[in-house]
Design an enzyme around this catalytic site. Structure first.
Site, PDB file in Angstrom:
ATOM      1  N   LYS A  99       0.829  -1.225   0.000  1.00 32.41           N
ATOM      2  CA  LYS A  99       0.000   0.000   0.000  1.00 32.41           C
ATOM      3  C   LYS A  99       0.851   1.257   0.000  1.00 32.41           C
ATOM      4  CE  LYS A  99      -3.831  -2.308   2.378  1.00 32.41           C
ATOM      5  NZ  LYS A  99      -3.131  -3.536   2.816  1.00 32.41           N
TER       6      LYS A  99
HETATM    7  O1  LIG Z   1      -9.000  -3.116   1.940  1.00 30.22           O
HETATM    8  C1  LIG Z   1      -8.145  -3.902   2.349  1.00 30.22           C
HETATM    9  C2  LIG Z   1      -6.879  -3.974   1.792  1.00 30.22           C
HETATM   10  C3  LIG Z   1      -5.999  -4.904   2.263  1.00 30.22           C
HETATM   11  N1  LIG Z   1      -6.323  -5.738   3.276  1.00 30.22           N
HETATM   12  C4  LIG Z   1      -5.314  -6.729   3.712  1.00 30.22           C
HETATM   13  O2  LIG Z   1      -5.825  -8.038   3.431  1.00 30.22           O
HETATM   14  C5  LIG Z   1      -5.533  -8.930   4.513  1.00 30.22           C
HETATM   15  C6  LIG Z   1      -6.820  -9.383   5.161  1.00 30.22           C
HETATM   16  O3  LIG Z   1      -6.546 -10.288   6.206  1.00 30.22           O
HETATM   17  P1  LIG Z   1      -7.702 -11.200   6.890  1.00 30.22           P
HETATM   18  O4  LIG Z   1      -6.982 -11.901   7.986  1.00 30.22           O
HETATM   19  O5  LIG Z   1      -8.226 -12.141   5.843  1.00 30.22           O
HETATM   20  O6  LIG Z   1      -8.748 -10.278   7.396  1.00 30.22           O
HETATM   21  C7  LIG Z   1      -4.594  -8.154   5.442  1.00 30.22           C
HETATM   22  O7  LIG Z   1      -3.276  -8.404   5.037  1.00 30.22           O
HETATM   23  C8  LIG Z   1      -4.949  -6.706   5.183  1.00 30.22           C
HETATM   24  O8  LIG Z   1      -3.845  -5.845   5.415  1.00 30.22           O
HETATM   25  C9  LIG Z   1      -7.567  -5.661   3.836  1.00 30.22           C
HETATM   26  O9  LIG Z   1      -7.908  -6.410   4.765  1.00 30.22           O
HETATM   27  N2  LIG Z   1      -8.445  -4.745   3.348  1.00 30.22           N
END
Ligand SMILES: O=c1ccn([C@@H]2O[C@H](COP(=O)(O)O)[C@@H](O)[C@H]2O)c(=O)[nH]1
EC number: 4.1.1.23
Length: 274
Positions: A99
């Site tokens: 990001k």
């Molecule tokens: O909008 C967003 C962008 C990035 N993320 C990232 O995805 C994973 C989600 O992890 P979970 O454990 O499946 O919830 C994490 O690395 C976030 O930094 C997001 O969640 N939302």
């Protein structure tokens, strides 16, 4: 012309070959690791390597989140992990979730970090600073650039939902990405599974552009609503990410087998609605 397949070509082939839209997120937290890995200096690499090898049959992409490595001074383990994925699981693209967003000269360094140092196939970037902050990534031929559009967190609405010219900001980002910024044809967008209505609107704006969709699993996004909203005519177009629900499906030394079962179930659930 480069003979190396581009990010979009690799991703499209992976969707077809694996019959999976699942992207396994790699967010390693040492405090949650099983006892067998305790006190190992390479615990982060070993944990992620075991997860990758166990879940690869059910995945079409992997998404390491850089903060989970950098916070533990484990950037060398991230480098080794991405090299491992390329060597052992060729054809499965790696999306580095970083990001990033900064002025052009600094963005050049971030792009180099993602694509040259880490060898990622794609990187997530923040569009808030405008096109000149995104352009340096596009200079890396064939590499994917995945722009934040409508993020999965509740606070994403604070700015992304602000009305501008009669429509919310996230729709402006989607339109810019589809019509003006996609100079190398390798752009994608992040849209959260927690907002299926917005996935549907973004899909209408961007056509077949790939969407990285985090928010199922631990964040509670609805898989059926997500897939119905985001699928393309070919029944693909999405990298549906799950991190914690797969990584920590088991707590014991059989964590990798538990992760494989969770990945298989998630893939099958996604496929039920394609
Ligand atoms: O909008 C967003 C962008 C990035 N993320 C990232 O995805 C994973 C989600 O992890 P979970 O454990 O499946 O919830 C994490 O690395 C976030 O930094 C997001 O969640 N939302």
């Amino acid at each position: 012309m480069s003979s190396t397949p581009s990010f979009i070509e690799t991703l499209t082939s992976a969707w077809q070959r694996t019959n999976s839209l699942l992207c396994v997120g790699l967010d390693p937290e040492p405090a949650k690791f099983p006892g067998a890995l305790a006190n190992r200096p390479d615990a982060i690499f070993e944990f992620c390597r075991a997860i990758v090898d166990a879940t690869a049959p059910y995945a079409s992409a992997f998404k390491p989140q850089i903060a989970y490595f950098a916070a533990h001074r484990a950037e060398d383990q991230l480098e080794a992990l991405i090299a491992h994925i390329h060597e052992r699981h060729p054809g499965l693209p790696v999306i580095l979730d970083a990001k990033r967003g900064d002025i052009g000269s600094t963005a050049e360094q971030y792009a180099r970090e993602a694509f040259v140092r880490y060898g990622a196939d794609a990187v997530t970037v923040n569009p808030y600073m405008g096109f000149d902050s995104v352009e340096p990534y596009l200079a890396h031929e064939g590499k994917g650039v995945i722009v934040l559009c409508r993020t999965s967190n509740p606070g994403g609405s604070d700015l992304q939902f602000l009305e501008t010219g009669g429509r919310p900001l996230y729709q402006v980002v989607a339109q810019l990405a589809a019509e003006k910024w996609n100079a190398n044809g390798q752009l994608g967008l992040v849209v959260g599974a927690t907002f299926p209505k917005e996935i549907e609107i973004v899909r209408q704006i961007v056509g077949d552009m790939p969407l990285l969709i985090p928010g199922i699993g631990a964040q509670g996004g609805d898989v059926e609503a997500t897939v119905r909203a985001g699928r393309t005519a070919a029944g693909a177009g999405m990298m549906i990410n799950s991190s914690r629900a797969i990584l920590y499906a088991g707590k014991g030394d059989d964590f990798a087998a538990a992760a494989a079962r969770a990945a298989e179930e998630t893939r099958d659930k996604i496929n039920a609605y394609r």
